[in-house]
Design a protein around this motif. Structure first.
Motif, PDB file in Angstrom:
ATOM      1  N   PHE A  49       0.691  -1.297   0.037  1.00  0.00           N
ATOM      2  CA  PHE A  49       0.161   0.088   0.227  1.00  0.00           C
ATOM      3  C   PHE A  49       0.963   1.241   0.144  1.00  0.00           C
ATOM      4  N   GLN A  50       2.206   1.287   0.714  1.00  0.00           N
ATOM      5  CA  GLN A  50       2.898   2.448   0.696  1.00  0.00           C
ATOM      6  C   GLN A  50       3.589   2.899  -0.700  1.00  0.00           C
ATOM      7  N   SER A  51       3.348   1.918  -1.600  1.00  0.00           N
ATOM      8  CA  SER A  51       3.933   2.079  -2.929  1.00  0.00           C
ATOM      9  C   SER A  51       3.256   3.079  -3.645  1.00  0.00           C
ATOM     10  N   PHE A  52       2.031   3.714  -3.332  1.00  0.00           N
ATOM     11  CA  PHE A  52       1.105   4.797  -3.639  1.00  0.00           C
ATOM     12  C   PHE A  52       1.560   6.065  -2.933  1.00  0.00           C
ATOM     13  N   ASN A  53       2.643   6.286  -2.171  1.00  0.00           N
ATOM     14  CA  ASN A  53       3.167   7.228  -1.585  1.00  0.00           C
ATOM     15  C   ASN A  53       3.980   8.066  -2.745  1.00  0.00           C
ATOM     16  N   ILE A  54       4.193   7.486  -4.006  1.00  0.00           N
ATOM     17  CA  ILE A  54       4.496   8.309  -5.053  1.00  0.00           C
ATOM     18  C   ILE A  54       3.711   9.641  -5.189  1.00  0.00           C
ATOM     19  N   ILE A  55       2.334   9.507  -4.922  1.00  0.00           N
ATOM     20  CA  ILE A  55       1.273  10.601  -5.139  1.00  0.00           C
ATOM     21  C   ILE A  55       1.792  11.542  -4.384  1.00  0.00           C
ATOM     22  N   ASP A  56       2.236  11.533  -3.282  1.00  0.00           N
ATOM     23  CA  ASP A  56       2.667  12.354  -2.253  1.00  0.00           C
ATOM     24  C   ASP A  56       4.039  13.163  -3.014  1.00  0.00           C
ATOM     25  N   ALA A  57       4.830  12.404  -3.680  1.00  0.00           N
ATOM     26  CA  ALA A  57       6.089  12.977  -4.136  1.00  0.00           C
ATOM     27  C   ALA A  57       5.295  13.919  -5.242  1.00  0.00           C
ATOM     28  N   TYR A  58       4.632  13.424  -5.934  1.00  0.00           N
ATOM     29  CA  TYR A  58       3.845  14.556  -7.164  1.00  0.00           C
ATOM     30  C   TYR A  58       3.406  15.704  -6.551  1.00  0.00           C
ATOM     31  N   PHE A  59       2.774  15.615  -5.442  1.00  0.00           N
ATOM     32  CA  PHE A  59       1.983  17.072  -4.902  1.00  0.00           C
ATOM     33  C   PHE A  59       3.490  17.850  -4.309  1.00  0.00           C
ATOM     34  N   GLN A  60       4.319  17.124  -3.842  1.00  0.00           N
ATOM     35  CA  GLN A  60       5.671  17.952  -3.389  1.00  0.00           C
ATOM     36  C   GLN A  60       6.046  18.757  -4.501  1.00  0.00           C
ATOM     37  N   SER A  61       6.090  18.088  -5.662  1.00  0.00           N
ATOM     38  CA  SER A  61       6.799  18.601  -6.949  1.00  0.00           C
ATOM     39  C   SER A  61       5.949  19.881  -7.075  1.00  0.00           C
TER      40      SER A  61
END
Length: 439
Positions: free
Chosen positions: A136-148
């Protein structure tokens, strides 16, 4: 909320990137309160088992992150039109890796269980359940997107909503006096609802997950860039979590007492992560346009992190015993001395978090790896020596020394020595004294 006025501090730039820290702090404080309540409820033995399982999964889970978060941010900033390819490739890479890591984690645990002759049939189930959360933590890439996009507030809001739901469930478990298995299931549920929440917010803010694509060429490129960071992240996890695993040879109670102290000490570690993550885009932009401003921002960042961490370390080291008794009553005797030592590790963790961003911005990923490798090796060697003699107190000393060495490893490298000197100036408050004298 406005940042305190500090002479020479680039307030406008930092305020722009730190305005969401208040919401993040709310979530982390709530999580800390619930975590401390769980530790008090479980007692040293059961909390030791939980801490051991979390530590083991944390080390293997560091591999599953693939060191991609910061590279995702940089790739999207540099190629905004390719965001669907970048996100899709990153997600599939993480899902595949984390799926493979579930059996690997169990094999590592069972091997350790066999060698240490520790009973743990139920603990095997806990490890298995917690290992699955990495998917489930694989979806933390969405967090990286919003940070960008400098829109981390959306992720923070999702995290807080999920945290409130999770906290209510955990408090209910404590009120009903349910066994440890239910707390492990609650942790599993945490990861699941956060992944769902991230997907929902991404869709609502104009994204479309169905457009994500996988590119073999992109995957190879990302892996080549991030490979040193994968190893570095594993090394960081090892020297931050190996204590709990190695203490298991002494017994679950020893793990529980040490983990109770470490939980308080490490409660502040989200602060440098939040600050450094928030200002990273500003550092990258400054490096592109104005190197002098870039260096000034780094110096200000080091100063800020010392101003935050030093008073906390002083206060907690003086009142460690009182805090342990206040929070845990009389269940964790001996944790006070561990806390008074362990809390000073935070000073070097704070500075290390900032210098890590400098190393990444400069492309010094190998140096980042070697310094964390050095810290991990020192921590393991010191644990082998100190844990049999001093148990959790020895583990606290080992962690402190390892964090110090890892932080200032860059002093040994000529091309990064200037940054190390800047960090030393911040550590010894040289900048502060200079500002006072100028007044």
């Amino acid at each position: 909320m406005k940042l305190p006025a500090i002479k020479g501090f680039d307030e406008e730039a930092f305020y722009k990137y730190l305005k969401n820290t208040g919401w993040l702090m709310f979530g982390k404080i709530l999580s800390l309160i619930v975590g401390l309540a769980i530790a008090r409820y479980l007692g040293p033995a059961s909390f030791g088992d939980l801490s051991f399982a979390v530590a083991l999964v944390g080390i293997t889970g560091a591999i599953g992150a693939l060191g991609l978060d910061t590279f995702i941010i940089r790739e999207i900033i540099n190629e905004p039109s390719k965001k669907d390819e970048i996100l899709g490739t990153s997600l599939w890479m993480r899902l595949a890796t984390n799926a493979l890591l579930i059996p690997v984690t169990l094999i590592i645990y069972l091997t350790y269980h066999h060698l240490s002759a520790q009973p743990g049939t139920t603990l095997t189930l806990y490890v298995a359940l917690l290992a699955c959360t990495s998917l489930f933590q694989s979806f933390n890439i969405i967090d990286a997107y919003f940070q960008s996009q400098v829109k981390s507030k959306y992720v923070v809001h999702v995290q807080n909503i999920c945290l409130v739901i999770s906290s209510i469930i955990k408090i209910g478990i404590l009120i009903l006096k349910l066994p440890l298995l239910y707390i492990v299931l609650a942790l599993f549920f945490d990861a699941l609802i956060l992944a769902i929440g991230l997907m929902i917010i991404y869709q609502r803010k104009g994204g479309n997950i169905t457009k994500w694509t996988f590119s073999k060429q992109r995957a190879i490129s990302l892996l080549k860039k991030s490979f040193p960071l994968i190893l570095s992240a594993v090394m960081v996890s090892i020297y931050m979590k190996i204590d709990a695993i190695m203490l298991k040879t002494v017994g679950s109670v020893a793990v529980g007492i040490y983990s109770a102290a470490a939980k308080i000490s490490e409660a502040w570690y989200f602060i440098p992560v939040a600050i450094v993550t928030s200002v990273f885009p500003a550092l990258i932009n400054a490096r592109k346009t104005d190197m002098q401003r870039y260096q000034k921002r780094l110096m200000n960042l080091y100063d800020l992190l010392v101003y935050i961490s030093l008073p906390v370390a002083l206060f907690i080291s003086v009142f460690a015993n009182q805090l342990i008794h206040l929070i845990y009553a009389d269940k964790y005797e001996g944790a006070g001395i561990m806390l008074s030592i362990h809390i000073w590790s935070g000073l070097f963790v704070f500075l290390g978090s900032a210098s890590s961003q400098y190393l990444l911005a400069e492309g010094y990923t190998k140096i980042a790896f070697y310094r964390t490798l050095t810290g991990a090796v020192i921590n393991i060697l010191l644990n082998v020596w100190l844990i049999p003699k001093y148990a959790g107190t020895g583990a606290s000393v080992a962690t402190l020394i390892a964090c110090f060495v890892s932080c200032f490893y860059i002093l040994l490298i000529p091309k990064t020595r200037k940054q190390g000197i800047m960090m030393l100036k911040s550590l010894f408050l040289v900048s502060l004294f200079q500002k006072i004298v100028k007044r």
